[in-house]
Design a protein around this motif. Structure first.
Motif, PDB file in Angstrom:
ATOM      1  N   VAL A 101       0.832  -1.206   0.000  1.00  0.00           N
ATOM      2  CA  VAL A 101       0.000   0.000   0.000  1.00  0.00           C
ATOM      3  C   VAL A 101       0.870   1.260   0.000  1.00  0.00           C
ATOM      4  O   VAL A 101       1.725   1.434   0.870  1.00  0.00           O
ATOM      5  N   GLU A 102       0.632   2.129  -1.001  1.00  0.00           N
ATOM      6  CA  GLU A 102       1.335   3.419  -1.073  1.00  0.00           C
ATOM      7  C   GLU A 102       0.707   4.383  -0.063  1.00  0.00           C
ATOM      8  O   GLU A 102      -0.450   4.215   0.332  1.00  0.00           O
ATOM      9  N   PRO A 103       1.458   5.428   0.327  1.00  0.00           N
ATOM     10  CA  PRO A 103       0.918   6.393   1.295  1.00  0.00           C
ATOM     11  C   PRO A 103      -0.443   6.954   0.885  1.00  0.00           C
ATOM     12  O   PRO A 103      -1.366   7.021   1.700  1.00  0.00           O
ATOM     13  N   ALA A 104      -0.586   7.348  -0.384  1.00  0.00           N
ATOM     14  CA  ALA A 104      -1.854   7.942  -0.815  1.00  0.00           C
ATOM     15  C   ALA A 104      -2.994   6.925  -0.733  1.00  0.00           C
ATOM     16  O   ALA A 104      -4.127   7.274  -0.383  1.00  0.00           O
ATOM     17  N   ALA A 105      -2.691   5.667  -1.032  1.00  0.00           N
ATOM     18  CA  ALA A 105      -3.722   4.627  -0.966  1.00  0.00           C
ATOM     19  C   ALA A 105      -4.143   4.384   0.480  1.00  0.00           C
ATOM     20  O   ALA A 105      -5.319   4.144   0.769  1.00  0.00           O
ATOM     21  N   PHE A 106      -3.165   4.464   1.406  1.00  0.00           N
ATOM     22  CA  PHE A 106      -3.509   4.305   2.821  1.00  0.00           C
ATOM     23  C   PHE A 106      -4.431   5.440   3.265  1.00  0.00           C
ATOM     24  O   PHE A 106      -5.436   5.224   3.951  1.00  0.00           O
ATOM     25  N   ALA A 107      -4.086   6.661   2.846  1.00  0.00           N
ATOM     26  CA  ALA A 107      -4.931   7.811   3.186  1.00  0.00           C
ATOM     27  C   ALA A 107      -6.330   7.625   2.595  1.00  0.00           C
ATOM     28  O   ALA A 107      -7.340   7.908   3.253  1.00  0.00           O
ATOM     29  N   ALA A 141      -4.015  12.417   7.059  1.00  0.00           N
ATOM     30  CA  ALA A 141      -3.302  11.438   6.232  1.00  0.00           C
ATOM     31  C   ALA A 141      -3.315  11.874   4.769  1.00  0.00           C
ATOM     32  O   ALA A 141      -2.294  11.794   4.073  1.00  0.00           O
ATOM     33  N   VAL A 142      -4.464  12.356   4.307  1.00  0.00           N
ATOM     34  CA  VAL A 142      -4.571  12.815   2.920  1.00  0.00           C
ATOM     35  C   VAL A 142      -3.600  13.983   2.693  1.00  0.00           C
ATOM     36  O   VAL A 142      -2.873  14.023   1.691  1.00  0.00           O
ATOM     37  N   ALA A 143      -3.564  14.919   3.640  1.00  0.00           N
ATOM     38  CA  ALA A 143      -2.679  16.087   3.508  1.00  0.00           C
ATOM     39  C   ALA A 143      -1.215  15.650   3.505  1.00  0.00           C
ATOM     40  O   ALA A 143      -0.420  16.124   2.687  1.00  0.00           O
ATOM     41  N   ALA A 144      -0.858  14.727   4.408  1.00  0.00           N
ATOM     42  CA  ALA A 144       0.536  14.274   4.494  1.00  0.00           C
ATOM     43  C   ALA A 144       0.945  13.532   3.223  1.00  0.00           C
ATOM     44  O   ALA A 144       2.067  13.675   2.734  1.00  0.00           O
ATOM     45  N   ALA A 145       0.029  12.734   2.678  1.00  0.00           N
ATOM     46  CA  ALA A 145       0.345  11.971   1.468  1.00  0.00           C
ATOM     47  C   ALA A 145       0.437  12.893   0.253  1.00  0.00           C
ATOM     48  O   ALA A 145       1.231  12.664  -0.658  1.00  0.00           O
ATOM     49  N   ALA A 146      -0.386  13.951   0.256  1.00  0.00           N
ATOM     50  CA  ALA A 146      -0.431  14.862  -0.884  1.00  0.00           C
ATOM     51  C   ALA A 146       0.863  15.661  -1.018  1.00  0.00           C
ATOM     52  O   ALA A 146       1.213  16.108  -2.107  1.00  0.00           O
ATOM     53  N   ASP A 147       1.564  15.828   0.101  1.00  0.00           N
ATOM     54  CA  ASP A 147       2.843  16.526   0.081  1.00  0.00           C
ATOM     55  C   ASP A 147       3.827  15.862  -0.870  1.00  0.00           C
ATOM     56  O   ASP A 147       4.761  16.484  -1.344  1.00  0.00           O
ATOM     57  N   VAL A 152       5.728   6.762   4.092  1.00  0.00           N
ATOM     58  CA  VAL A 152       4.664   5.959   4.669  1.00  0.00           C
ATOM     59  C   VAL A 152       4.534   6.233   6.162  1.00  0.00           C
ATOM     60  O   VAL A 152       3.442   6.460   6.677  1.00  0.00           O
ATOM     61  N   LEU A 153       5.674   6.238   6.839  1.00  0.00           N
ATOM     62  CA  LEU A 153       5.634   6.419   8.293  1.00  0.00           C
ATOM     63  C   LEU A 153       5.052   7.776   8.657  1.00  0.00           C
ATOM     64  O   LEU A 153       4.264   7.898   9.602  1.00  0.00           O
ATOM     65  N   GLU A 154       5.446   8.827   7.875  1.00  0.00           N
ATOM     66  CA  GLU A 154       4.923  10.166   8.180  1.00  0.00           C
ATOM     67  C   GLU A 154       3.399  10.226   8.052  1.00  0.00           C
ATOM     68  O   GLU A 154       2.725  10.896   8.833  1.00  0.00           O
ATOM     69  N   VAL A 155       2.875   9.532   7.050  1.00  0.00           N
ATOM     70  CA  VAL A 155       1.412   9.522   6.859  1.00  0.00           C
ATOM     71  C   VAL A 155       0.731   8.817   8.030  1.00  0.00           C
ATOM     72  O   VAL A 155      -0.271   9.291   8.571  1.00  0.00           O
ATOM     73  N   LEU A 156       1.307   7.688   8.459  1.00  0.00           N
ATOM     74  CA  LEU A 156       0.734   6.948   9.585  1.00  0.00           C
ATOM     75  C   LEU A 156       0.781   7.783  10.856  1.00  0.00           C
ATOM     76  O   LEU A 156      -0.184   7.814  11.634  1.00  0.00           O
ATOM     77  N   VAL A 157       1.906   8.467  11.063  1.00  0.00           N
ATOM     78  CA  VAL A 157       2.052   9.290  12.269  1.00  0.00           C
ATOM     79  C   VAL A 157       1.058  10.450  12.237  1.00  0.00           C
ATOM     80  O   VAL A 157       0.412  10.768  13.243  1.00  0.00           O
ATOM     81  N   VAL A 206       1.024   2.850  13.445  1.00  0.00           N
ATOM     82  CA  VAL A 206       2.373   3.418  13.457  1.00  0.00           C
ATOM     83  C   VAL A 206       3.357   2.405  14.034  1.00  0.00           C
ATOM     84  O   VAL A 206       4.422   2.139  13.462  1.00  0.00           O
ATOM     85  N   GLY A 207       2.975   1.820  15.164  1.00  0.00           N
ATOM     86  CA  GLY A 207       3.839   0.843  15.824  1.00  0.00           C
ATOM     87  C   GLY A 207       4.209  -0.308  14.899  1.00  0.00           C
ATOM     88  O   GLY A 207       5.334  -0.811  14.926  1.00  0.00           O
ATOM     89  N   ALA A 208       3.250  -0.709  14.064  1.00  0.00           N
ATOM     90  CA  ALA A 208       3.492  -1.841  13.173  1.00  0.00           C
ATOM     91  C   ALA A 208       4.491  -1.497  12.071  1.00  0.00           C
ATOM     92  O   ALA A 208       5.121  -2.385  11.502  1.00  0.00           O
TER      93      ALA A 208
END
Lengths: 210, 232
Positions: A101-107, A141-147, A152-157, A206-208
């Motif tokens: 899963v890519e960051p944007a897909a997770f968001a 998450a959407v905002a972090a991924a859009a950057d 991935v970790l930044e989006v989860l955090v 995040v922990g995972a």
């Protein structure tokens, strides 16, 4: 770190651990404004998820989330069952057969989960429900991924921190949905248990990945 | 075959009891209870609801009745998991009254939408106002509007007058006809509305009907009343 099936299983395992560790806290939150079964229900629900994951190891994150959805609705019992079940089901549908899963897909999956909770529970932001955790989490998450730069970790955090802030923001709210709404003004001054457990779930993600 | 019913309650006893009560008035209708969790606690279970939907599934469709909030959510989730099957609908009605009204309508041969309407009509009768009252007001006030197409007045001759069984017979039969029918101003397809008439022996039922089967509807009620509903 990639968000694959192993990550998903670890996430759900950490969710189960968090529910077990916070069982009493969630029960106390729910005793104040609900029927005091939330901690017990979430603990039992995620323990059942662990059993299912061991039985049928999922091949994709989507498959893991779908299994979780089915299990939570069957085992949780209270309103949290169908709400979380729908959230995980919509997230699973949004991820499809994706292996990593890519960051944007997770968001996108978080947005789908939030929309599922809103559709099922008919609650809006500010009603003092789990929507107050999921809405800021999905948006962050959407905002972090859009950057684009967002790992991935930044989006989860970003999602976890927004969910925690959102859950804390339910403290002064007066409940307008669910059993807490029967209490009216007296529901103010207590954290919404569903928002609290939602923040635990997103923190576990995040922990995972860490 | 008739429309089948599924009862979703937080309590296994409530679901079983409501199904048992409704079955008394609808011996040919399949009523499947899905109450409580799989381990016998208070709550609702997706597994139980999905199993009940599978058991109830048939060519004529299924109407689901639920109790409190999360029972509705569990039922909706079950439909989502099942891929929103055709002919399976949720009724927004009080569990016991709605189930009995739905069972009676299903027994009378009503289709899935009529059964759902029969269950939901219970809400309207609670206030004594039939759900269709606004429609008839518009018709009467408009220039081109017409009054009822057929009317009839029938005196109750049976000792007990209007009670559950006669109300079930009238509502059940009417709900399978293509007509809008009022009895003393209340929805004739709503068993609970008819019961609120509290009409004793000697009372007169004033029946008004609109639609293709209007004449049949009036004759149907008249026939039942004049036969004393088969009671002394």
């Amino acid at each position: 770190m990639v968000l694959d099936a192993n990550w998903a299983v670890k996430w759900l395992t950490l969710c189960a651990q968090a529910m077990a560790e916070n069982r009493v806290w969630l029960i106390e939150l729910d005793r104040a404004i609900g029927d005091s079964d939330h901690g017990e229900n979430m603990d039992r629900g995620f323990q059942a998820v662990l059993d299912k994951l061991a039985e049928v190891p999922p091949e994709t994150p989507g498959a893991a989330l779908k299994l979780t959805a089915m299990t939570l609705i069957s085992k949780v019992g209270g309103a949290a069952g169908p709400l979380y079940g729908t959230a995980f089901l919509r997230a699973a549908a949004s991820l499809g057969d994706t292996v990593e899963v890519e960051p944007a897909a997770f968001a996108g999956a978080l947005l789908a989960a939030r929309d599922g909770i809103v559709a099922r529970g008919k609650a809006e932001p500010g009603d003092k429900t789990m929507v107050d955790a999921w809405t800021p989490a999905a948006e962050a998450a959407v905002a972090a991924a859009a950057d684009g730069a967002g790992s991935v970790l930044e989006v989860l955090v970003a999602a976890a921190e927004a969910a925690e802030a959102g859950a804390a923001a339910t403290d002064p709210m007066v409940a307008r949905k669910g059993r807490a709404s029967y209490l009216g003004e007296r529901s103010a001054g207590h954290r919404d248990p569903g928002a609290a457990s939602s923040a635990l779930i997103l923190r576990a993600a995040v922990g995972a990945a860490a | 075959m008739t429309v089948s019913l599924v009862v979703v309650s937080h309590s296994e006893k409530i679901a079983d009891g409501a199904a048992e009560l409704a079955a008394q008035m609808a011996p040919d209708v399949s009523i499947v209870a899905a109450g409580g969790t799989t381990d016998g606690r208070i709550g609702t279970s997706l597994e139980k609801v999905m199993a009940a939907l599978e058991q109830a599934a048939g060519p004529d469709g299924v109407v689901i009745l639920t109790d409190l909030g999360s029972a509705v959510m569990t039922a909706e989730s079950a439909l989502e998991f099942a891929g929103e099957p055709d002919g399976v609908v949720l009724a927004d009605a009080p569990l016991v009254e709605g189930l009995v009204a739905a069972a009676v309508a299903a027994q009378g041969g009503a289709d899935v939408h009529a059964v759902k309407r029969a269950a939901e009509a219970v809400y309207g009768s609670a206030t004594g106002v039939p759900p269709s009252s606004s429609i008839s007001a518009v018709e009467e006030g408009s220039v081109t509007g017409a009054g009822p197409e057929f009317t009839g007045d029938f005196e109750l001759i049976n000792q007990a007058g209007m009670h559950a069984r006669p109300a079930a017979k009238i509502a059940g039969g009417l709900s399978s006809l293509d007509a809008r029918v009022t009895v003393n101003g209340l929805d004739g397809t709503s068993m609970t509305a008819l019961m609120t008439l509290a009409a004793g022996k000697g009372s007169v039922l004033h029946v008004e009907a609109w639609g293709v089967d209007a004449e049949r509807a009036v004759n149907y009620v008249g026939g039942l009343v004049q036969a004393g509903f088969g009671e002394p």
